[in-house]
Motif scaffolding. Structure first.
Motif, PDB file in Angstrom:
ATOM      1  N   MET A  35       0.830  -1.204   0.000  1.00  0.00           N
ATOM      2  CA  MET A  35       0.000   0.000   0.000  1.00  0.00           C
ATOM      3  C   MET A  35       0.863   1.253   0.000  1.00  0.00           C
ATOM      4  N   LEU A  36       1.999   1.181   0.664  1.00  0.00           N
ATOM      5  CA  LEU A  36       2.903   2.317   0.731  1.00  0.00           C
ATOM      6  C   LEU A  36       3.419   2.691  -0.657  1.00  0.00           C
ATOM      7  N   ASP A  37       3.622   1.683  -1.499  1.00  0.00           N
ATOM      8  CA  ASP A  37       4.080   1.945  -2.864  1.00  0.00           C
ATOM      9  C   ASP A  37       3.043   2.695  -3.697  1.00  0.00           C
ATOM     10  N   THR A  38       1.774   2.552  -3.354  1.00  0.00           N
ATOM     11  CA  THR A  38       0.718   3.185  -4.141  1.00  0.00           C
ATOM     12  C   THR A  38       0.333   4.571  -3.621  1.00  0.00           C
ATOM     13  N   LEU A  39       0.903   5.012  -2.520  1.00  0.00           N
ATOM     14  CA  LEU A  39       0.518   6.304  -1.951  1.00  0.00           C
ATOM     15  C   LEU A  39       0.790   7.473  -2.889  1.00  0.00           C
ATOM     16  N   ASP A  40       1.891   7.433  -3.612  1.00  0.00           N
ATOM     17  CA  ASP A  40       2.232   8.569  -4.473  1.00  0.00           C
ATOM     18  C   ASP A  40       1.307   8.694  -5.678  1.00  0.00           C
ATOM     19  N   SER A  41       0.594   7.619  -6.023  1.00  0.00           N
ATOM     20  CA  SER A  41      -0.322   7.688  -7.164  1.00  0.00           C
ATOM     21  C   SER A  41      -1.724   8.166  -6.778  1.00  0.00           C
ATOM     22  N   ILE A  42      -2.014   8.259  -5.487  1.00  0.00           N
ATOM     23  CA  ILE A  42      -3.338   8.700  -5.039  1.00  0.00           C
ATOM     24  C   ILE A  42      -3.376  10.228  -5.086  1.00  0.00           C
ATOM     25  N   ARG A  43      -4.330  10.770  -5.833  1.00  0.00           N
ATOM     26  CA  ARG A  43      -4.446  12.226  -5.996  1.00  0.00           C
ATOM     27  C   ARG A  43      -5.527  12.826  -5.095  1.00  0.00           C
ATOM     28  N   ASP A  44      -6.527  12.028  -4.731  1.00  0.00           N
ATOM     29  CA  ASP A  44      -7.620  12.515  -3.883  1.00  0.00           C
ATOM     30  C   ASP A  44      -7.144  12.566  -2.429  1.00  0.00           C
ATOM     31  N   ALA A  46      -8.789  12.793   0.418  1.00  0.00           N
ATOM     32  CA  ALA A  46      -9.530  11.940   1.348  1.00  0.00           C
ATOM     33  C   ALA A  46      -9.086  10.484   1.226  1.00  0.00           C
ATOM     34  N   LYS A  47      -8.887  10.022   0.001  1.00  0.00           N
ATOM     35  CA  LYS A  47      -8.434   8.636  -0.199  1.00  0.00           C
ATOM     36  C   LYS A  47      -7.008   8.448   0.318  1.00  0.00           C
ATOM     37  N   LEU A  48      -6.192   9.486   0.153  1.00  0.00           N
ATOM     38  CA  LEU A  48      -4.823   9.422   0.661  1.00  0.00           C
ATOM     39  C   LEU A  48      -4.817   9.285   2.179  1.00  0.00           C
ATOM     40  N   ARG A  49      -5.630  10.082   2.845  1.00  0.00           N
ATOM     41  CA  ARG A  49      -5.718  10.009   4.315  1.00  0.00           C
ATOM     42  C   ARG A  49      -6.253   8.660   4.768  1.00  0.00           C
ATOM     43  N   GLN A  50      -7.218   8.100   4.041  1.00  0.00           N
ATOM     44  CA  GLN A  50      -7.750   6.788   4.390  1.00  0.00           C
ATOM     45  C   GLN A  50      -6.691   5.704   4.225  1.00  0.00           C
ATOM     46  N   ALA A  51      -5.919   5.779   3.156  1.00  0.00           N
ATOM     47  CA  ALA A  51      -4.866   4.795   2.927  1.00  0.00           C
ATOM     48  C   ALA A  51      -3.792   4.902   4.007  1.00  0.00           C
ATOM     49  N   GLU A  52      -3.441   6.127   4.388  1.00  0.00           N
ATOM     50  CA  GLU A  52      -2.456   6.312   5.455  1.00  0.00           C
ATOM     51  C   GLU A  52      -2.977   5.760   6.782  1.00  0.00           C
ATOM     52  N   ALA A  53      -4.245   6.015   7.082  1.00  0.00           N
ATOM     53  CA  ALA A  53      -4.834   5.508   8.321  1.00  0.00           C
ATOM     54  C   ALA A  53      -4.877   3.984   8.330  1.00  0.00           C
ATOM     55  N   LYS A  54      -5.148   3.394   7.172  1.00  0.00           N
ATOM     56  CA  LYS A  54      -5.184   1.931   7.084  1.00  0.00           C
ATOM     57  C   LYS A  54      -3.803   1.332   7.310  1.00  0.00           C
ATOM     58  N   ILE A  55      -2.771   1.968   6.753  1.00  0.00           N
ATOM     59  CA  ILE A  55      -1.404   1.491   6.947  1.00  0.00           C
ATOM     60  C   ILE A  55      -1.034   1.537   8.427  1.00  0.00           C
ATOM     61  N   ILE A  56      -1.359   2.636   9.078  1.00  0.00           N
ATOM     62  CA  ILE A  56      -1.007   2.798  10.488  1.00  0.00           C
ATOM     63  C   ILE A  56      -1.802   1.839  11.365  1.00  0.00           C
ATOM     64  N   SER A  57      -3.075   1.607  11.034  1.00  0.00           N
ATOM     65  CA  SER A  57      -3.896   0.736  11.880  1.00  0.00           C
ATOM     66  C   SER A  57      -3.556  -0.742  11.707  1.00  0.00           C
ATOM     67  N   GLN A  58      -3.162  -1.153  10.504  1.00  0.00           N
ATOM     68  CA  GLN A  58      -2.868  -2.568  10.268  1.00  0.00           C
ATOM     69  C   GLN A  58      -1.561  -3.010  10.903  1.00  0.00           C
ATOM     70  N   CYS A  59      -0.569  -2.170  10.870  1.00  0.00           N
ATOM     71  CA  CYS A  59       0.738  -2.566  11.393  1.00  0.00           C
ATOM     72  C   CYS A  59       1.418  -1.332  11.988  1.00  0.00           C
ATOM     73  N   PRO A  60       0.999  -0.912  13.178  1.00  0.00           N
ATOM     74  CA  PRO A  60       1.440   0.379  13.724  1.00  0.00           C
ATOM     75  C   PRO A  60       2.925   0.474  14.067  1.00  0.00           C
TER      76      PRO A  60
END
Length: 96
Positions: A35-44, A46-60
């Motif tokens: 998921m970290l590899d795909t962060l730079d391709s997210i332009r929205d 809100a979706k970027l913040r959701q992806a970041e929150a998911k990364i932090i919650s899955q493996c803090p």
């Protein structure tokens, strides 16, 4: 006989704990690296913040979560926090 019972209970406990989520932790941490590899391709935003929150919650405690935390510190202009988190990230194993 008492030692044999103790070993049997220990073996059963290990099997139960392995089934309950210890094994899935490593898989979710590997998923966060993908998921970290795909962060730079997210332009929205809100979706970027959701992806970041998911990364932090899955493996803090993973390197991916620490990297996202450093990005978040940088985003809010907390440069000292971003530097500290980046330095801390150097000392964290990749699949922690």
């Amino acid at each position: 006989m008492k030692i044999m019972q103790t070993y049997l209970l220990l073996f059963i406990a290990v099997l139960l704990f392995a089934q309950s989520g210890w094994a899935s932790g490593a898989a979710s941490c590997k998923e966060t690296l993908k998921m970290l590899d795909t962060l730079d391709s997210i332009r929205d935003e809100a979706k970027l913040r959701q992806a970041e929150a998911k990364i932090i919650s899955q493996c803090p405690d993973s390197a991916a979560a620490h990297f996202v935390n450093a990005l978040q510190f940088e985003r809010v202009s907390n440069i000292d926090g971003a530097i500290w988190m980046s330095r801390h990230n150097i000392h964290v194993p990749i699949f922690a």
